[in-house]
Design a protein around this motif. Structure first.
Motif, mmCIF file in Angstrom:
data_model
loop_
_atom_site.group_PDB
_atom_site.id
_atom_site.type_symbol
_atom_site.label_atom_id
_atom_site.label_comp_id
_atom_site.label_asym_id
_atom_site.label_seq_id
_atom_site.Cartn_x
_atom_site.Cartn_y
_atom_site.Cartn_z
ATOM 1 N N ASN A 91 -27.843 11.760 -44.728
ATOM 2 C CA ASN A 91 -27.969 11.104 -46.034
ATOM 3 C C ASN A 91 -27.673 12.070 -47.182
ATOM 4 O OD1 ASN A 91 -30.259 12.655 -45.717
ATOM 5 N ND2 ASN A 91 -31.695 11.034 -46.326
ATOM 6 N N GLY A 92 -27.057 13.194 -46.842
ATOM 7 C CA GLY A 92 -26.608 14.168 -47.826
ATOM 8 C C GLY A 92 -25.395 14.904 -47.292
ATOM 9 N N ILE A 93 -24.485 15.289 -48.173
ATOM 10 C CA ILE A 93 -23.290 16.037 -47.795
ATOM 11 C C ILE A 93 -23.088 17.142 -48.823
ATOM 12 C CG2 ILE A 93 -20.773 15.991 -47.523
ATOM 13 C CD1 ILE A 93 -22.139 14.551 -45.260
ATOM 14 N N TYR A 94 -22.902 18.372 -48.336
ATOM 15 C CA TYR A 94 -22.557 19.484 -49.218
ATOM 16 C C TYR A 94 -21.111 19.885 -48.968
ATOM 17 C CZ TYR A 94 -22.402 24.178 -51.242
ATOM 18 O OH TYR A 94 -22.061 25.293 -51.973
ATOM 19 N N PHE A 121 -24.143 13.442 -52.695
ATOM 20 C CA PHE A 121 -23.076 14.427 -52.557
ATOM 21 C C PHE A 121 -23.360 15.617 -53.472
ATOM 22 C CE2 PHE A 121 -21.247 10.874 -50.498
ATOM 23 C CZ PHE A 121 -20.335 11.392 -49.589
ATOM 24 N N LEU A 122 -23.354 16.784 -52.859
ATOM 25 C CA LEU A 122 -23.686 18.047 -53.510
ATOM 26 C C LEU A 122 -22.481 18.978 -53.426
ATOM 27 C CD1 LEU A 122 -25.853 20.284 -54.467
ATOM 28 C CD2 LEU A 122 -26.228 20.657 -52.008
ATOM 29 N N THR A 123 -22.222 19.726 -54.508
ATOM 30 C CA THR A 123 -21.206 20.763 -54.450
ATOM 31 C C THR A 123 -21.718 22.015 -55.139
ATOM 32 O OG1 THR A 123 -18.841 21.257 -54.726
ATOM 33 C CG2 THR A 123 -19.956 20.172 -56.571
ATOM 34 N N ILE A 141 -18.078 15.577 -62.097
ATOM 35 C CA ILE A 141 -19.327 14.808 -62.138
ATOM 36 C C ILE A 141 -19.169 13.429 -61.517
ATOM 37 C CG2 ILE A 141 -20.856 13.612 -63.777
ATOM 38 C CD1 ILE A 141 -20.949 16.156 -65.409
ATOM 39 N N ASP A 142 -17.995 12.827 -61.608
ATOM 40 C CA ASP A 142 -17.829 11.496 -61.007
ATOM 41 C C ASP A 142 -17.566 11.565 -59.511
ATOM 42 O OD1 ASP A 142 -15.385 12.699 -61.678
ATOM 43 O OD2 ASP A 142 -14.327 10.797 -61.721
ATOM 44 N N SER A 143 -17.428 12.776 -58.968
ATOM 45 C CA SER A 143 -17.214 12.933 -57.521
ATOM 46 C C SER A 143 -18.451 13.431 -56.797
ATOM 47 C CB SER A 143 -16.058 13.907 -57.269
ATOM 48 O OG SER A 143 -14.844 13.407 -57.791
ATOM 49 N N PHE A 144 -19.445 13.926 -57.540
ATOM 50 C CA PHE A 144 -20.659 14.471 -56.934
ATOM 51 C C PHE A 144 -21.868 14.036 -57.759
ATOM 52 C CE2 PHE A 144 -17.248 17.173 -55.524
ATOM 53 C CZ PHE A 144 -17.523 17.340 -54.176
ATOM 54 N N ASN A 145 -23.024 14.018 -57.096
ATOM 55 C CA ASN A 145 -24.269 13.668 -57.779
ATOM 56 C C ASN A 145 -25.034 14.900 -58.227
ATOM 57 O OD1 ASN A 145 -24.303 11.849 -54.903
ATOM 58 N ND2 ASN A 145 -24.048 10.734 -56.833
ATOM 59 N N TYR A 158 -26.289 12.066 -66.164
ATOM 60 C CA TYR A 158 -25.138 11.799 -65.297
ATOM 61 C C TYR A 158 -25.100 12.682 -64.050
ATOM 62 C CZ TYR A 158 -23.403 9.306 -69.380
ATOM 63 O OH TYR A 158 -23.258 8.432 -70.427
ATOM 64 N N ALA A 159 -25.824 13.795 -64.073
ATOM 65 C CA ALA A 159 -25.762 14.743 -62.962
ATOM 66 C C ALA A 159 -27.140 15.332 -62.727
ATOM 67 C CB ALA A 159 -24.751 15.853 -63.272
ATOM 68 N N TRP A 160 -27.394 15.689 -61.473
ATOM 69 C CA TRP A 160 -28.607 16.421 -61.125
ATOM 70 C C TRP A 160 -28.222 17.862 -60.827
ATOM 71 C CZ3 TRP A 160 -28.955 11.829 -57.424
ATOM 72 C CH2 TRP A 160 -29.550 10.727 -58.056
ATOM 73 N N TYR A 161 -29.053 18.779 -61.310
ATOM 74 C CA TYR A 161 -28.808 20.205 -61.099
ATOM 75 C C TYR A 161 -29.967 20.790 -60.313
ATOM 76 C CZ TYR A 161 -25.305 19.309 -64.639
ATOM 77 O OH TYR A 161 -24.232 18.775 -65.331
ATOM 78 N N MET A 162 -29.650 21.717 -59.420
ATOM 79 C CA MET A 162 -30.693 22.276 -58.562
ATOM 80 C C MET A 162 -30.487 23.773 -58.366
ATOM 81 S SD MET A 162 -28.947 23.073 -55.528
ATOM 82 C CE MET A 162 -30.063 23.064 -54.159
#
Length: 708
Positions: A429-432, A480-482, A490-494, A517-521
């Motif tokens: 349920n996640g992809i890096y 989706f994480l990069t 931003i429109d290709s990853f969350n 629009y985006a989450w940062y971690m």
């Protein structure tokens, strides 16, 4: 509104050889632009915020620099000729109205004739004081091609004794500096494309409103020359090379926060925000917006499961596992092959998902191993230099990894298949996807790929096309994480992993622009950081809304915590950050940060020493001063609630007070109740005393107040 375009006459009577060209002015009662006269190249002499009386870019130079054009010989991409606004034999105003100027430069030495290179600049000024500057060079000499356009280019752009720049370089988007700095956009070095010129009484916003997000470099030199270098498209091709075209917006602003707001107003209409705000989207996995702690794990399935499940029960919100070495492939070898997975991987994923966790396996999103058996069949789809040389990188694994052009249909299919296998066969349920928002666009020069040679925004556009079917088909099933946070993706990853160098002069412009629009971690602390420095960095996760964790030395590992200085205190601090993030989520999660909390008395400065301020190493440490307590204001999306988040960093008891009503919203917030929110979710009403709220800090305190 009083507009004026005036030529400020200055004559030296009877001494014609010493005639000085008069400055040219475009102004209204909000903003004033003063340019050098036509005889002196019409560079900027000064810019004035008329309402505050602040002056920027002031120079006493008679012929100030404004732009440079770089040319190469046809068939080459190496600059052999450079010309700037001071080199033209003719500079004249082509058109002028009360709110508009059009200037043309021509007659440059070394070119075929006077019209071989012409450069037009259009400047418009609106009633709000917002000015738009667009530079358009035209080349009519087939011996040369464009390699780049430097605009704006301003010497002595600040007085470092009283001015600083909000410079778009840094882990959180910007740094506030008065010394040399540079970065390549879009990449981990420079993730945004706007500046702020900061004085005590106000700021000047300079936004590069480039909807293509073209590759460009920013530099503030040791001599304090500011330059924006725009790489040309179709460099080397006579008659086809061109420079990016977009408006540069300059406008008065109150602060660095307002500079972010001005840029956000523009960014919300760009293609990278076209999927909408997170809380409006229907294509996201359930509870993805609630992710709390991130674990950075790197082991076999059995051990990784044990480590992850030891943390999950301790958290209110879902944990996320960023998992390296989950497959049988060698790291930084054999790309883009990612499967097969190690034995027990499917069961491990299921166990973690049953515990409410999100699992993100590492996948590379950019490279192909040149030693793999199938590389020769795709070599022609990889990036190459102008002479045909393959562009490849080595990360110490012993393999040279070719950078694949995002126009490659073969690579797009492979990336799609890897994601489909991970989600459909293994239940992820996640992809890096590594590197995509971190590495700068490669200026591929392969003429058979169907994109402009070298510069422009084609790289990001083609990555958008590559990722679109993946997000369309799997966006509701996985987050989706990069790597890092360059805005065009931003429109290709969350979610974006912000893990590069950190400094005390960092500013959260990424979050101020894109929080909705985006989450940062990521928490970029290392075991060597003392408690003050640890608090200085981890408190950002609360005050700036960054999902904390990714600390493999502190969470979810078999590390002997007895060897980590103050490990229990550090874990407790992160727990408190997580609890307050949860308690303040109704405002912060979908809200907007808009200002610093104003304290009286102001905090004393302390010295923090962040060890993560070199690319991978931890030395040398660059100490920096920072307030011993600080705070950030947030506004709810609906504009009806405000939150003040505070942090004490010195490790000592302190007393202060903060201005109770949020700056700019005093009338809206007046009369509303103020509550302190505690880690357990309790609310306790507090009283405003003479316009301020008294605060008593315990060592390394974190506090949250809500106005509602």
């Amino acid at each position: 509104m009083n507009f004026s375009v005036s030529i400020l006459a200055a004559y030296c009577c009877c001494i014609t050889s010493l005639i000085t060209a008069a400055p040219v002015e475009l102004s209204n009662d909000r903003f004033r632009i003063e340019l050098a006269g036509e005889e002196h190249g019409m560079g900027v002499r000064q810019l004035e915020d008329c309402s505050r009386g602040t002056i920027f870019w002031k120079t006493s130079v008679q012929n100030p620099l404004l732009w440079r054009i770089h040319l190469s010989e046809a068939g080459s991409d190496q600059t052999v000729l450079s010309r700037d606004n001071r080199d033209a034999s003719e500079c004249r105003i082509i058109e002028q109205t009360p709110d508009y100027l059009r200037i043309r430069w021509s007659g440059f030495a070394g070119l075929r004739d006077a019209e071989a290179l012409t450069v037009d600049l259009q400047i418009s000024l609106d009633a709000a004081g917002r000015s738009s500057w667009e530079l358009v060079p035209e080349l009519n000499d087939d011996r040369y091609t464009f390699t780049g356009m430097v605009f704006p280019c301003v010497e002595n752009v600040i007085d470092p004794t009283k001015e600083k720049i909000l410079f778009p370089v840094g882990n959180n988007g910007s740094r506030i500096v008065n010394f040399s700095l540079k970065g390549l956009y879009p990449s981990f070095e420079a993730q945004l494309q706007f500046f702020g010129f900061l004085q005590e009484q106000g700021a000047l916003y300079m936004g590069l409103h480039d909807p293509e997000a073209s590759i460009k470099s920013f530099e503030l030199s040791d001599q304090l020359e500011l330059s924006v270098f725009n790489y040309s498209m179709n460099t080397s091709i006579a008659g086809q090379s061109r420079t990016p075209s977009y408006p540069v917006i300059m406008a008065p602003a109150a602060s660095s926060w307002e500079c972010c707001a001005l840029y956000r107003d523009w960014a919300e209409d760009q293609q990278w925000t076209s999927r909408g705000k997170h809380n409006e989207r229907k294509d996201l996995p359930p509870r993805s917006e609630e992710i709390g702690l991130w674990l950075n794990l790197d082991d076999d399935p059995e051990k990784t499961t044990r480590e992850a499940l030891s943390e999950a029960p301790l958290q209110k919100d879902p944990c996320a596992v960023h998992w390296y070495h989950w497959n049988k492939r060698k790291f930084d070898r054999e790309y883009p092959e990612m499967f097969p997975a190690k034995e027990g991987f499917r069961e491990a994923v299921q166990a973690m998902r049953n515990a409410g966790m999100f699992v993100f396996p590492y996948m590379n999103g950019r490279l192909w191993d040149t030693t793999s058996d199938n590389f020769e069949s795709v070599r022609h789809e990889a990036c190459s230099q102008l002479d045909g040389t393959l562009i490849a990188e080595n990360y110490g694994s012993g393999a040279w990894l070719a950078v694949m052009c995002p126009t490659s249909a073969t690579y797009a299919r492979k990336l799609y298949d890897n994601v489909a296998t991970a989600i459909n066969e293994y239940g992820l349920n996640g992809i890096y996807l590594d590197q995509i928002a971190s590495c700068a666009p490669v200026r591929c020069c392969n003429p058979d790929h169907g994109h402009p040679i070298s510069g422009g925004g084609w790289w990001q556009q083609n990555y958008r096309s590559l990722m679109k079917p993946i997000i369309d088909d799997f966006g509701s099933k996985a987050v989706f994480l990069t790597e890092n946070g360059a805005e065009p993706y931003i429109d290709s990853f969350n979610t974006f992993l912000l893990w590069v160098q950190v400094y005390t002069d960092d500013f959260p412009s990424l979050i101020a622009v894109y929080n909705q629009y985006a989450w940062y971690m990521c928490s970029m602390v290392v075991p060597e950081d003392d408690l003050q420095s640890f608090a200085g960095l981890i408190s950002r996760c609360l005050l700036w809304n960054i999902q904390p964790g990714w600390l493999n030395w502190l969470h979810g590992t078999d590390t002997d915590l007895s060897e980590v200085p103050d490990a229990a205190i550090k874990r407790d601090y992160i727990d408190r950050v997580l609890q307050l993030r949860h308690a303040a989520a109704e405002v912060v999660r979908d809200g907007i940060p808009f200002g610093d909390v104003i304290f009286t008395p102001a905090a004393e400065l302390i010295t923090l020493r962040y060890h993560r301020n070199t690319n991978y190493g931890r030395v040398p440490v660059t100490p920096g001063e920072f307030p011993s307590y600080y705070g950030t204001w947030w506004q709810a999306e609906k504009g009806d609630k405000w939150v003040a988040l505070l942090a004490e960093l010195s490790g000592h008891e302190q007393s202060s007070a903060f201005v109770a009503l949020p700056p700019g919203f005093e009338k809206d917030a007046a009369g509303k109740a103020v509550y302190r929110i505690f880690e357990d979710g309790r609310k306790e009403q507090v009283e405003i005393e003479n316009g301020v709220i008294p605060v008593k800090f315990v060592p390394f305190d974190l506090q949250c107040y809500i106005i509602e």
